[in-house]
Design a protein around this motif. Sequence first.
Motif, PDB file in Angstrom:
ATOM      1  N   ALA A 267       0.854  -1.187   0.000  1.00 25.38           N
ATOM      2  CA  ALA A 267       0.000   0.000   0.000  1.00 25.38           C
ATOM      3  C   ALA A 267       0.891   1.238   0.000  1.00 25.38           C
ATOM      4  CB  ALA A 267      -0.922  -0.003   1.207  1.00 25.38           C
TER       5      ALA A 267
ATOM      6  N   TRP B 272       1.075   5.508   1.053  1.00 23.44           N
ATOM      7  CA  TRP B 272       0.559   6.456   2.036  1.00 23.44           C
ATOM      8  C   TRP B 272       1.190   7.818   1.834  1.00 23.44           C
ATOM      9  CZ3 TRP B 272      -3.260   4.241   4.640  1.00 23.44           C
ATOM     10  CH2 TRP B 272      -3.263   2.849   4.714  1.00 23.44           C
TER      11      TRP B 272
ATOM     12  N   LYS C 222      -7.015   4.780  12.141  1.00 19.91           N
ATOM     13  CA  LYS C 222      -7.524   3.580  11.461  1.00 19.91           C
ATOM     14  C   LYS C 222      -6.617   3.233  10.277  1.00 19.91           C
ATOM     15  CE  LYS C 222     -11.480   1.937   8.815  1.00 19.91           C
ATOM     16  NZ  LYS C 222     -12.789   2.269   8.270  1.00 19.91           N
ATOM     17  N   TYR C 223      -6.258   4.244   9.476  1.00 22.02           N
ATOM     18  CA  TYR C 223      -5.364   4.018   8.352  1.00 22.02           C
ATOM     19  C   TYR C 223      -3.998   3.531   8.835  1.00 22.02           C
ATOM     20  CZ  TYR C 223      -8.633   6.440   5.210  1.00 22.02           C
ATOM     21  OH  TYR C 223      -9.717   6.808   4.463  1.00 22.02           O
TER      22      TYR C 223
ATOM     23  N   ARG D 105      -3.252   1.880  11.440  1.00 20.86           N
ATOM     24  CA  ARG D 105      -3.349   0.491  11.916  1.00 20.86           C
ATOM     25  C   ARG D 105      -3.409  -0.523  10.774  1.00 20.86           C
ATOM     26  NH1 ARG D 105      -7.407   2.680  15.195  1.00 20.86           N
ATOM     27  NH2 ARG D 105      -6.564   3.360  17.177  1.00 20.86           N
ATOM     28  N   THR D 106      -3.681  -0.071   9.547  1.00 18.17           N
ATOM     29  CA  THR D 106      -3.728  -1.000   8.408  1.00 18.17           C
ATOM     30  C   THR D 106      -2.399  -1.070   7.663  1.00 18.17           C
ATOM     31  OG1 THR D 106      -4.534   0.642   6.820  1.00 18.17           O
ATOM     32  CG2 THR D 106      -6.205  -0.556   8.094  1.00 18.17           C
ATOM     33  N   MET D 107      -1.425  -0.272   8.071  1.00 17.39           N
ATOM     34  CA  MET D 107      -0.127  -0.278   7.391  1.00 17.39           C
ATOM     35  C   MET D 107       0.570  -1.618   7.602  1.00 17.39           C
ATOM     36  SD  MET D 107       1.407   3.464   8.162  1.00 17.39           S
ATOM     37  CE  MET D 107       0.663   4.912   7.454  1.00 17.39           C
ATOM     38  N   LEU D 108       1.331  -2.001   6.581  1.00 21.89           N
ATOM     39  CA  LEU D 108       2.075  -3.253   6.620  1.00 21.89           C
ATOM     40  C   LEU D 108       3.559  -2.994   6.400  1.00 21.89           C
ATOM     41  CD1 LEU D 108      -0.288  -5.457   4.439  1.00 21.89           C
ATOM     42  CD2 LEU D 108      -0.117  -5.430   6.940  1.00 21.89           C
TER      43      LEU D 108
ATOM     44  N   ASP E  91       5.246  -1.217   3.183  1.00 20.83           N
ATOM     45  CA  ASP E  91       4.464  -0.171   2.520  1.00 20.83           C
ATOM     46  C   ASP E  91       5.352   1.054   2.308  1.00 20.83           C
ATOM     47  OD1 ASP E  91       2.207  -1.764   2.558  1.00 20.83           O
ATOM     48  OD2 ASP E  91       1.125  -0.573   4.044  1.00 20.83           O
TER      49      ASP E  91
ATOM     50  N   GLN F 293       5.204  -3.382  11.854  1.00 17.82           N
ATOM     51  CA  GLN F 293       3.756  -3.478  11.938  1.00 17.82           C
ATOM     52  C   GLN F 293       3.301  -2.396  12.911  1.00 17.82           C
ATOM     53  OE1 GLN F 293       3.682  -5.573   9.195  1.00 17.82           O
ATOM     54  NE2 GLN F 293       1.826  -6.288  10.136  1.00 17.82           N
TER      55      GLN F 293
ATOM     56  N   PRO G 235      -4.291   7.595   2.685  1.00 18.88           N
ATOM     57  CA  PRO G 235      -3.990   6.529   1.737  1.00 18.88           C
ATOM     58  C   PRO G 235      -3.811   7.130   0.339  1.00 18.88           C
ATOM     59  CG  PRO G 235      -6.318   6.497   2.303  1.00 18.88           C
ATOM     60  CD  PRO G 235      -5.679   7.560   3.147  1.00 18.88           C
TER      61      PRO G 235
END
Length: 137
Positions: free
Chosen positions: A2, A4, A36-37, A39-42, A45, A67, A120
């Motif tokens: 992803a 950002w 929220k965004y 917390r979705t990071m990997l 990214d 993470q 994002p």
Amino acid sequence: MAYWLLKTEPENYSYFDLERDGSTVWDGVNNSLALKYLRTMLLGDLALIYHTGKERQVIGLAEIVSQPYIDPALNDSKRAVVDVRALRRVHQPVTLAQIKQDNKFTDFDLLRLPRLSVVPVGEVYWQCLIELTNGTN
């Protein structure tokens, strides 16, 4: 993977500080949608680092190197952070004015939700922004 856009106030912590430090904990995110965004990071990214304030421009590229985890400096399980590593400065900074003038970015969250500190970036927007920086991915 992803993509950002991470906003920072250069007076507090600039991309140049990140370069000097090599990596840092990306903290200080308060907004619930931004959290929220985050917390979705990997791991792996990529992120554009955007200076707010008077500069209002994309200034560098970074990589998410952890993470998401609970901010160790706060006693609040809702507050997450990630570790970010500097990759490189962009060849040509991209200003907010340039982005606003380009019709390709009409629905870009940076413009739709201007107060959001973690944004994002869809792949099409990412490629357009990378091209504007005269760089490669």
